[in-house]
Design a protein around this motif. Structure first.
Motif, mmCIF file in Angstrom:
data_model
loop_
_atom_site.group_PDB
_atom_site.id
_atom_site.type_symbol
_atom_site.label_atom_id
_atom_site.label_comp_id
_atom_site.label_asym_id
_atom_site.label_seq_id
_atom_site.Cartn_x
_atom_site.Cartn_y
_atom_site.Cartn_z
ATOM 1 N N UNK A 55 0.858 -1.096 -0.104
ATOM 2 C CA UNK A 55 -0.046 0.040 -0.064
ATOM 3 C C UNK A 55 0.956 1.343 0.027
ATOM 4 N N UNK A 56 2.017 1.186 0.133
ATOM 5 C CA UNK A 56 2.906 2.249 0.033
ATOM 6 C C UNK A 56 3.744 2.587 -1.038
ATOM 7 N N UNK A 57 3.546 3.641 -1.734
ATOM 8 C CA UNK A 57 4.122 4.226 -2.807
ATOM 9 C C UNK A 57 5.537 4.542 -2.857
ATOM 10 N N UNK A 58 6.014 4.899 -1.654
ATOM 11 C CA UNK A 58 7.270 5.457 -1.528
ATOM 12 C C UNK A 58 7.450 6.655 -0.234
ATOM 13 N N UNK A 59 8.156 7.268 -0.467
ATOM 14 C CA UNK A 59 8.462 8.461 0.542
ATOM 15 C C UNK A 59 9.246 9.495 0.122
ATOM 16 N N UNK A 60 9.081 10.671 1.159
ATOM 17 C CA UNK A 60 10.117 11.649 0.977
ATOM 18 C C UNK A 60 10.973 11.550 2.245
ATOM 19 N N UNK A 61 12.127 12.054 2.228
ATOM 20 C CA UNK A 61 13.159 11.747 3.239
ATOM 21 C C UNK A 61 13.856 13.207 3.577
ATOM 22 N N UNK A 62 13.627 13.666 4.982
ATOM 23 C CA UNK A 62 14.179 14.833 5.068
ATOM 24 C C UNK A 62 15.133 14.593 6.594
ATOM 25 N N UNK A 93 7.666 -3.032 -5.854
ATOM 26 C CA UNK A 93 7.059 -4.300 -5.759
ATOM 27 C C UNK A 93 8.029 -4.725 -4.377
ATOM 28 N N UNK A 94 8.282 -3.806 -3.548
ATOM 29 C CA UNK A 94 8.995 -4.257 -2.160
ATOM 30 C C UNK A 94 10.393 -4.048 -2.137
#
Ligand code: NDP
Length: 283
Positions: A55-62, A93-94
């Protein structure tokens, strides 16, 4: 299934990324939530594991996770590896892929909002932290004439210069001491002056300060302050008064975010909508 994108870092209270990223998802009618995941360093590995869910497409990281997340990912883009920091993660896909969109955001903001090309320019950079690394990477890529990096801690400036020595090739890249700013010919002669320090940033305790004495601002240069909150810093006000062209950091913030959006969604980001939401979030 509804999807999510995470913002990983600590603290996240003042981040405006959730406002303008959510506006972009909503504009496209996407069932995606942009979620703040406050992640102190000790919890980073666990947060990265959660990113692998379908369900997670990705992230921003700060801050403070941009460098520390690198060894926890499965693959890095060439740009992220060379800058030495990741600000965007894509879950394929993981498998977690790390990218850095700060350099692209920096160059695009100059093109789009100042109609400015970097080739053959003499550049002075104030600061040698994470964002300065992305800026120097971009400047060398765009074949500027020279780069001088002034940093309060001289050693950090020198480390930056050493790590980009090969990429610089024949482009002069130096890290003179901060104390030499007053007499610096590089500063007097530069075409572009970029503030990559946090001086002037709201909530940093230095909002009423400027990185440079007003009398030292080169009036024929473009003065670019990467600080985006407030939208017009004291540094930019003084640069305008000195007669220089100016650009604030909000444009880069939105363009790096737009590039992240395009990596997650594979579709064009609505930059105007994002910029409007970012401005509203600052007010
Ligand atoms: P870092 O913490 O990695 O680096 C901070 C830099 O600021 C260092 O060079 C540090 O010098 C310098 N600095 C801090 N305080 C002072 C001071 N009082 N006097 C002199 N130098 C000082 O942060 P980042 O590089 O990630 O971010 C820097 C700024 O850029 C932040 O304000 C951030 O919000 C902004 N930024 C804007 C972006 C945009 O898209 N517009 C994107 C990313 C960041 P020293 O090494 O000596 O400590």
């Amino acid at each position: 299934m509804s999807k999510s994108v995470a913002l990983i870092g600590y603290p996240l209270k003042h981040s405006i990324s959730p406002a303008f990223q959510q506006a972009a998802f909503d504009h496209h009618g996407l069932d995606v939530r942009y979620e703040k995941w406050e992640t102190p360093e000790a919890e980073l590995a666990a947060a990265v594991d959660r990113l692998r869910a379908a369900s997670i497409l990705g992230a921003n990281v700060t801050i403070p996770c941009k460098e520390k997340i690198m060894p926890l990912l499965d693959e890095l883009s060439d740009t992220a590896a060379r800058i030495g920091a990741v600000n965007t993660v894509v879950n394929r896909s993981g498998r977690l892929m790390g990218f850095n969109t700060d350099a692209e955001g920096f160059v695009t903001s100059l093109h789009e909002d100042a109609d400015y090309r970097l080739r053959n320019r003499k550049v002075v950079v104030l600061g040698a932290g994470g964002v300065a690394r992305a800026v120097v990477f971009a400047l060398l890529n765009e074949e500027v004439t020279s780069v001088a990096v002034f940093n309060r801690s001289v050693e950090r400036g020198r480390i930056l210069v050493r790590s980009f020595a090969r990429a610089a090739g024949r482009i002069p890249l130096a890290a003179p001491p901060w104390t030499e700013l007053e007499t610096s010919v590089a500063l007097k002669d530069c075409d572009l002056l970029v503030n990559c320090t946090s001086i002037g940033m709201r909530f940093s305790g230095t909002e009423a300060e400027s990185p440079l004495n007003a009398g030292l601002i080169p009036k024929d240069a473009l003065v670019y302050d990467l600080v985006y909150n407030p939208e017009e810093t004291l540094f930019l006000k003084e640069a305008k008064k000195a007669g220089a062209e100016t650009l604030g950091g909000l444009s880069m913030l939105v363009h790096q975010g737009a590039a992240s959006f395009e990596l997650w969604m594979g579709t064009k980001a609505p930059v105007d909508i994002m910029l409007r939401s970012a401005r509203e979030a600052l007010r």
